[in-house]
Every structure is written in structure tokens, then in C-alpha cells.
Design an enzyme around this catalytic site. Structure first.
Site, PDB file in Angstrom:
ATOM      1  N   LYS A 209      33.574  51.832  35.928  1.00 57.03           N
ATOM      2  CA  LYS A 209      34.811  51.176  36.379  1.00 57.03           C
ATOM      3  C   LYS A 209      34.486  49.802  36.979  1.00 57.03           C
ATOM      4  CE  LYS A 209      38.777  51.659  39.344  1.00 57.03           C
ATOM      5  NZ  LYS A 209      39.297  52.238  40.567  1.00 57.03           N
TER       6      LYS A 209
ATOM      7  N   ASN B  68      50.139  49.236  23.868  1.00 55.45           N
ATOM      8  CA  ASN B  68      51.447  48.623  23.590  1.00 55.45           C
ATOM      9  C   ASN B  68      52.515  49.704  23.707  1.00 55.45           C
ATOM     10  OD1 ASN B  68      51.893  49.861  20.871  1.00 55.45           O
ATOM     11  ND2 ASN B  68      49.991  48.765  20.438  1.00 55.45           N
TER      12      ASN B  68
ATOM     13  N   PHE C 108      54.158  47.966   8.127  1.00 58.46           N
ATOM     14  CA  PHE C 108      55.306  47.679   8.979  1.00 58.46           C
ATOM     15  C   PHE C 108      55.121  46.290   9.579  1.00 58.46           C
ATOM     16  CE2 PHE C 108      58.213  51.278   9.798  1.00 58.46           C
ATOM     17  CZ  PHE C 108      57.672  52.165   8.884  1.00 58.46           C
TER      18      PHE C 108
ATOM     19  N   ASP D 132      45.593  44.191  18.413  1.00 60.25           N
ATOM     20  CA  ASP D 132      44.938  43.136  17.634  1.00 60.25           C
ATOM     21  C   ASP D 132      43.522  42.844  18.119  1.00 60.25           C
ATOM     22  OD1 ASP D 132      47.004  42.563  15.795  1.00 60.25           O
ATOM     23  OD2 ASP D 132      48.160  41.653  17.421  1.00 60.25           O
TER      24      ASP D 132
END
Ligand code: C5P
Length: 397
Positions: A286, A208, A323, A276
Site C-alpha cells: 500500500k 469506471n 461498443f 484504457d
């Protein structure tokens, strides 16, 4: 009392320098030893003789005074005191400090010292409010420099506003606090910060936009008040605070393990933007575009670190602060989040893209506690951290 404390007092070139003479007297009344340093601009406002007479000490003025270098070098002088106080701290001195300059005795001492530094800014209101001074102040605060004042009021130049040097008794209070090592001395504070990275395969991950700026600022502000800080951080954009106990992690699961291992703590502040979900079927190798369609990623929920710690029955920190970064109904969502997770306080902020808060340098927060919702004005992230640290100190000191 300041008995046996040694203060190196740097007097800069501002009209408030006259108050520094009184400061010397009051410090000596309280048992402190004061070694004065006068900048060349400072010498336009007070005389070397009055300063050294009041301090009953040798006065230092020039960097290249060979006698002094023979007696005591500038490095030694910068480290001989318990605290360095700069009063008045002019805009010029603050700029030199923020820029790491060392072109006279005062700035060299400030760059060479390993002691805590307290500044009492004093300048014209326009100079105080100038973007350059704002930037320098933010830099100095994030470097752990302590600041007292300035106050608002009439100025010697005829203007009105913030910029007057703090009063002598306020500077003495700030010196007392600094020498007591701050109200959080002996307290252990845990801070999480930054994003987490949840691997999809060895080269890809889910992340994020958290930069880690707010969490890092909180850790620094807590340390400035004397706390011992364990800083558990995901891969952030900014360097972690150097004097914290830093634990670097990648994933939410690693962050939870590090948080559990860091206990017991007196307070825990969860500023991290934890992902989350994680990918259960993350590739060990990969994942290839092999023409057989899109990879089917399977997700599972990550542990909620804030909720886990808030709901601990044993060893819960006295104060747990979370937060809430929201884009809609910020206060309502944050208020219910506080209940749901079981933390004591929630610092709520609006991270809608138009606010520029996520990844930016400013924050506009609302502190949600038992007492209700308290909106703070938009300010720099370091200023938010300083204010939050003070509130935490009041709650747990
Ligand atoms: O649920 P939400 O992510 O909005 O909650 C934000 C708060 O919870 C922040 O304090 C964040 O650090 C914390 N959190 C956590 N572990 C998670 C998710 C969020 O500690 N898995």
C-alpha cells in the site's frame, strides 16, 4: 414437424383462451403430444372437457389433487415435457412467474420446471403497458423465458393496441424455434462485460462506472437463441448468467488472455468497458502518505482487445461487434472507431450523465455496420440485447 415432441400447455384465464383450443388441434396435427393444464380462471373461458378432448389427454387443474400426486407429482409433470407453453399468459400469470410464486398448479409447475418456457401474453393494452407488467416482462426475459407476441389490434374489451395474443401460427413458429434450440444452436459466442480494475497498489485501483448489465443481458439473449456463451467479465455489479461459461478477470491484460484462450468463436461481442491505461509502477505494498508529496503514477496503454481480435489474420470470429460509449458526436466517433479497430459492427450509445444510460437499466443505441447507421428507440437493456442477438443470429446462422 413436431413429431414425438411433448408440450405442456398451460391455459390461463383470458378471452384468448379460445385460440388455445385451436392451438392444441394444430399442434396435434403436426405430431406433437399435448398435456393441458387449465388454471381456475382459464376454466371460466374454456371447459376442461373441450381442452382434454382436443388434446386426447388427461387434463390437470388442481395442485392438491391426491390422485394425480399418486399418479404423477407436480415436479414430474413439470419436467415430463420438452417445452412448457403458456397461452394465454395473463398479466397475473406473468406476475406470479416473475415473482417466483407457487400458489396453484400452473405457477408451481412453472417454478419447478427445468425445461424451457414460452409465453404468449394476452391482456388489455393498459395492463400490457403498465409499469408493473413492463418490469415483469423484463424479469422474465432476463430469466431466459421465451416470449411470442402480443400483437397490436382491436381487443375484445373494445380498446385498441398491443395486448392481443399472438396468432396460433405465430405461436407454432415460436414453438418450432424453441424446440430446434434456437438459430444459434451449435454456435460459440464470446461476450466481454463489465469494467476492468487496474491496480494502483493492493488496495486501490482505477475503474469506471460500467455495471455489466448490458453485457450480461447480451449473454442471456444469445443463450436464449441456443448459443454456447463464454462470458469474460470484469468485476461487475450484477451476477453473471448462470448457464454461461464464466471467466472472471480484473485487468485488461487478464481479459485479453481470457479472450484469446476462449477462441475459436463464431461471434464475439465486446461489451466490456475496458480501462484504457494501467499503472506501470503499481505498488506491491500500500502506497503511504509519507509527507513527501504525491505519488507519481506512471501509466501505460492497455491492449485494445477489440482491435486485437478484429485484426487477427487467423481464427478471427466471423462477426466481431464492439461498443462505443461516447459523450460527444456519438455517430461520427463510433463510425471512425469501427474503421480504426476493424470490427464488423459497432453498437454506439450516448453515455452523457443526463442520459442515465451508464449504470442505468435502459439504453438508446445506434447500430453501425457496412449498411450505415441504424438508430434504435430507447428501450430496456434486455430488449436491446434480444434485438441484437436476433441480428447476430441472422448474420451468422
Ligand atoms: O476505444 P473505446 O474504449 O471507446 O472502444 C470501445 C470498444 O472497444 C468496446 O467494444 C470495448 O469493449 C472495446 N475495448 C477493448 N479493449 C480496450 C478498450 C476498448 O476491447 N482496451
Amino acid at each position: 414437424m413436431l413429431a414425438d415432441k411433448h408440450i405442456l400447455l398451460i391455459v390461463g384465464g383470458g378471452i384468448a383462451a379460445f385460440k388455445s383450443l385451436d392451438l392444441v388441434r394444430r399442434l396435434r396435427d403436426r405430431g406433437a403430444r399435448v398435456t393441458p393444464v387449465l388454471t381456475s380462471a382459464g376454466a371460466q373461458f374454456v371447459t376442461p372437457l373441450s381442452l382434454s378432448a382436443l388434446a386426447a389427454s388427461k387434463l390437470y387443474q388442481e395442485l392438491f389433487d391426491l390422485n394425480d400426486e399418486a399418479e404423477m407429482g407436480h415436479i414430474e409433470l413439470s419436467r415430463s415435457a420438452d417445452l412448457i407453453v403458456v397461452a394465454p399468459a395473463t398479466a397475473d400469470l406473468m406476475a406470479k412467474m416473475a415473482g417466483g410464486m407457487a400458489n396453484d398448479l400452473a405457477s408451481t409447475l412453472l417454478l419447478a420446471t427445468d425445461k424451457r418456457v414460452l409465453i404468449a401474453p394476452s391482456m388489455n393494452v393498459r395492463m400490457w403497458e403498465h409499469a408493473a407488467t413492463r418490469r415483469n416482462l423484463a424479469t422474465l426475459q432476463s430469466d431466459g423465458i421465451l416470449v411470442v407476441g402480443p400483437n397490436e389490434g382491436d381487443m375484445a374489451c373494445g380498446e385498441y393496441g398491443p395486448g392481443r395474443m399472438a396468432e396460433v401460427f405465430e405461436i407454432i413458429d415460436a414453438i418450432d424455434t424453441a424446440l430446434a434450440d434456437g438459430p444459434l444452436k451449435g454456435k460459440h459466442v464470446l461476450v466481454t462485460s463489465g469494467p476492468t480494475h487496474e491496480p494502483i497498489d493492493p488496495v486501490r485501483y482505477i475503474a469506471n462506472r460500467s455495471s455489466g448489465v448490458q453485457g450480461t443481458a447480451i449473454a442471456k439473449a444469445m443463450m436464449a437463441l441456443g448459443a454456447k456463451v463464454t462470458f469474460v467479465t470484469g468485476p461487475a455489479d450484477v451476477a453473471p448468467p448462470s448457464s454461461a461459461d464464466v471467466i472472471q478477470v480484473q485487468t485488461a491484460q487478464e481479459m485479453l488472455a481470457a479472450v484469446k484462450a476462449a477462441k475459436p468463436a463464431d461471434a464475439a461481442i465486446f461489451a466490456a468497458a475496458v480501462a484504457d491505461w494501467h499503472v506501470v509502477n503499481a505498488g506491491v505494498r500500500k502506497i503511504k502518505k509519507d509527507g513527501n508529496g504525491l505519488p507519481a503514477l506512471e501509466f501505460a496503454e492497455n491492449p485494445d482487445i477489440l482491435a486485437t481480435v478484429s485484426q487477427m489474420t487467423e481464427g478471427r470470429p466471423r462477426l466481431v461487434v464492439g461498443f462505443a460509449a461516447e459523450t460527444d458526436d456519438v455517430i461520427a466517433n463510433a463510425t471512425s472507431k469501427r474503421k480504426r479497430k476493424g470490427c464488423d459492427w459497432i453498437v454506439a450509445n450516448d453515455v452523457s450523465p443526463e442520459t442515465g444510460i451508464m449504470g442505468g437499466s435502459e439504453n438508446a443505441v445506434t447500430l453501425i455496420s457496412d449498411a450505415g447507421a441504424e438508430a434504435w428507440p430507447r428501450m430496456g437493456k434486455m430488449a436491446v440485447a434480444t434485438q441484437l442477438a436476433k441480428r447476430i443470429a441472422e448474420a451468422i446462422a
